[in-house]
Scaffold this active site. Structure first.
Site, mmCIF file in Angstrom:
data_model
loop_
_atom_site.group_PDB
_atom_site.id
_atom_site.type_symbol
_atom_site.label_atom_id
_atom_site.label_comp_id
_atom_site.label_asym_id
_atom_site.label_seq_id
_atom_site.Cartn_x
_atom_site.Cartn_y
_atom_site.Cartn_z
ATOM 1 N N HIS A 30 0.773 -1.245 -0.019
ATOM 2 C CA HIS A 30 0.018 0.028 0.042
ATOM 3 C C HIS A 30 0.812 1.264 -0.019
ATOM 4 O O HIS A 30 0.355 2.447 0.276
ATOM 5 C CB HIS A 30 -0.929 -0.204 1.297
ATOM 6 C CG HIS A 30 -1.809 -1.148 1.283
ATOM 7 N ND1 HIS A 30 -2.821 -1.386 0.542
ATOM 8 C CD2 HIS A 30 -1.986 -2.115 2.406
ATOM 9 C CE1 HIS A 30 -3.494 -2.473 0.682
ATOM 10 N NE2 HIS A 30 -2.955 -3.236 2.012
ATOM 11 N N HIS A 42 -7.743 -4.047 -1.105
ATOM 12 C CA HIS A 42 -7.280 -5.171 -1.508
ATOM 13 C C HIS A 42 -8.165 -5.964 -2.656
ATOM 14 O O HIS A 42 -8.036 -7.337 -2.685
ATOM 15 C CB HIS A 42 -7.264 -6.261 -0.316
ATOM 16 C CG HIS A 42 -6.721 -5.418 1.003
ATOM 17 N ND1 HIS A 42 -7.488 -4.988 1.908
ATOM 18 C CD2 HIS A 42 -5.425 -5.449 1.369
ATOM 19 C CE1 HIS A 42 -6.625 -4.410 2.946
ATOM 20 N NE2 HIS A 42 -5.491 -4.759 2.550
#
Lengths: 336, 336
Positions: free
Chosen positions: B58, B220
């Site tokens: 991320h 995700h």
């Protein structure tokens, strides 16, 4: 083509509109078409103006390097197209504080043509113009024709040094000398993994089969020097830094700045992996990294790929790189 | 799969290694495996420590928000996987300056499990722990089950407010109260255009046909609320900001902060187009944008897509957002 856009032919003007809305107090338009943009505090009396420009599609490229301690103004072309000479001329007048204006931009035919025309318009108005063409892409021509090379991510270092020199009050010839040195001591080489699609054209700028990479690719998809099977991050870093360091021939013991630049779609994690191997190679060659930059600095819309840039420092350039700079799109971090 | 990586199973550790090499003086490892990282100056005596953590992939998410005026430490899991309770516990001890530690992280099962375990390890050591779960993703649960929502890009605002409160010396309960408010007054919603491929798995996290988008997608690749034909930037912004503003129900005249976040592959230009339309909608609803953030703040490797976050401000939160913060991966610009 999956793009988050509105009308393709409005793309550039809408992006400029967005920037002006998002960051009030940063830049202002010098023309009704808003394709010439200058620092909100321009012109700065007695200070050299720095004007850059080029095609759109490279954000934060060009526009993002207008700000305090950076460029004074920018002329914005359509995607991958030169701005017009009139737009450059208007930016020039808007940043002219009586101490002359330096043009700093990448060595591409259309840009050279239009900046030269703009200089011809500016000189009769009593604005002294100097030009430094950026030519840091080692893949784009051999060393004996280094002046023909294209300008790519090394522009970040040129803008930073030029802007810092202008900000402290250096005269025009001095700002030009420093900027030319920053360019002469800078080398970049890139790798492409997937193409860019231009909003208006809707077609990829090039094709690259699954599992392949192109070493030496340009920021508009210009062909590179080698196409082959995709390799590991370390192997790619070695290819790029090998060429760069051979061409730069920095004396052992030198200090350098390193910039690992993402071309658009490549995750920051992967850029850091390229940085890691490059840093090890640089240390092996007896050089010291004084400043590091990892991120997206000059992109090619959604192209996957990256470039590595090495700038050979001396005390003068290192001091200028370390000077304060301020733009919503340029982040410059140093240890306290 | 086109990735610039080395051995997939070394991906996370090599990225951490790269960060430590690239930015000396920023963070240090609190464990031999270097999966617990804390500010170089940790622990700060008498100051509340802020520990976050989550899966890798991320960037600049999590790690990038450790720094002065931000989080004090982070525990780093594998790609899209929670860190272990031991790693969180070690980060906790390393940032403990005697004033307690606040856990701030996204509401995901594995993270909740491991942070709770770490708190159980820390309390017997005399370290006071508070927890604020981040739940800003409006697409992930309806308003009546808002506490079940996932945490996404709104974490940037939570980290910024928590870190600023801790930096100025607020006590633990006060830092927790402020961070909980920053979360409660924050809403995010995203759109996905293309999937992420995990380095170790080598397969896309989801599939999305050419020409389609998924509204409400998670970071995700969690399923969203609507899948359909790709729309214009303005139409997408309206879908996202419409849900966000309806859910937030900010009183007319309020001030807000807006963050348009790229998920990885989406060009900065396109993020600015989303910002532009969102800003117009916000103005139409009688709200004022006090601070704007456009760029990649919490990504999902090379996923194409974006999210919009709106934080309802009050004087307290606005002051904390405006306070200084320093990390190589967080850029915070305001007009002079």
């Amino acid at each position: 083509m999956k793009k988050i856009i509105n009308q393709p032919d409005q793309f550039v003007d809408e992006v400029i509109d967005s920037l002006l809305i998002a960051h009030p107090g940063w830049i202002k338009a010098a023309t009704a078409d808003r394709r010439a943009l200058v620092r909100a505090d321009a012109p700065k009396q007695g200070r050299v103006g720095i004007v850059t420009g080029g095609g759109s599609g490279h954000m934060p490229g060009f526009l993002g390097y207008v700000g305090e301690g950076l460029c004074s103004g920018v002329a914005v072309g359509n995607v991958f197209s030169s701005p017009s000479s009139e737009q450059i001329f208007e930016a020039t007048k808007a940043v002219n504080g009586g101490a002359g204006v330096l043009y700093v931009y990448g060595n591409y035919g259309g840009d050279v043509f239009n900046f030269d025309l703009a200089a011809d318009l500016a000189e009769p108005e009593g604005i002294d113009i100097r030009t430094v063409l950026l030519t840091d892409d080692v893949a784009s021509a051999p060393p004996e024709r280094a002046s023909e090379r294209r300008g790519v991510a090394g522009m970040v270092f040129a803008f930073k040094c030029a802007g810092a020199a202008a900000e402290r009050g250096d005269p025009l010839d001095e700002v030009a000398r420093i900027t030319a040195k920053a360019n002469a001591q800078c080398r970049t080489m890139g790798v492409g993994l997937s193409p860019t699609i231009l909003p208006a054209a809707g077609k990829p700028t090039f094709t690259l089969p699954e599992g392949e990479m192109e070493i030496g690719i340009g920021i508009h998809g210009e062909p590179g020097t080698h196409r082959g099977k995709l390799e590991t991050a370390d192997a790619i870093a070695d290819r790029l830094s090998g060429e760069i360091l051979r061409d730069l021939a920095a004396p052992k013991g030198s200090r350098v700045a390193v910039l690992v630049n993402g071309l658009g779609a490549t995750p920051l994690e992967e850029l850091y992996l390229l940085y890691r191997r490059t840093a090890a190679t640089i240390a092996d060659q007896g050089l010291t990294i004084a400043r590091s930059y990892v991120g997206e600095y000059v992109t090619s819309l959604e192209m996957a790929g990256a470039s590595i840039t090495v700038l050979l420092l001396d005390d003068e350039l290192e001091a200028l790189l370390s000077a304060p700079a301020r733009s919503p799109l340029f982040h410059d971090w140093s240890p306290a």
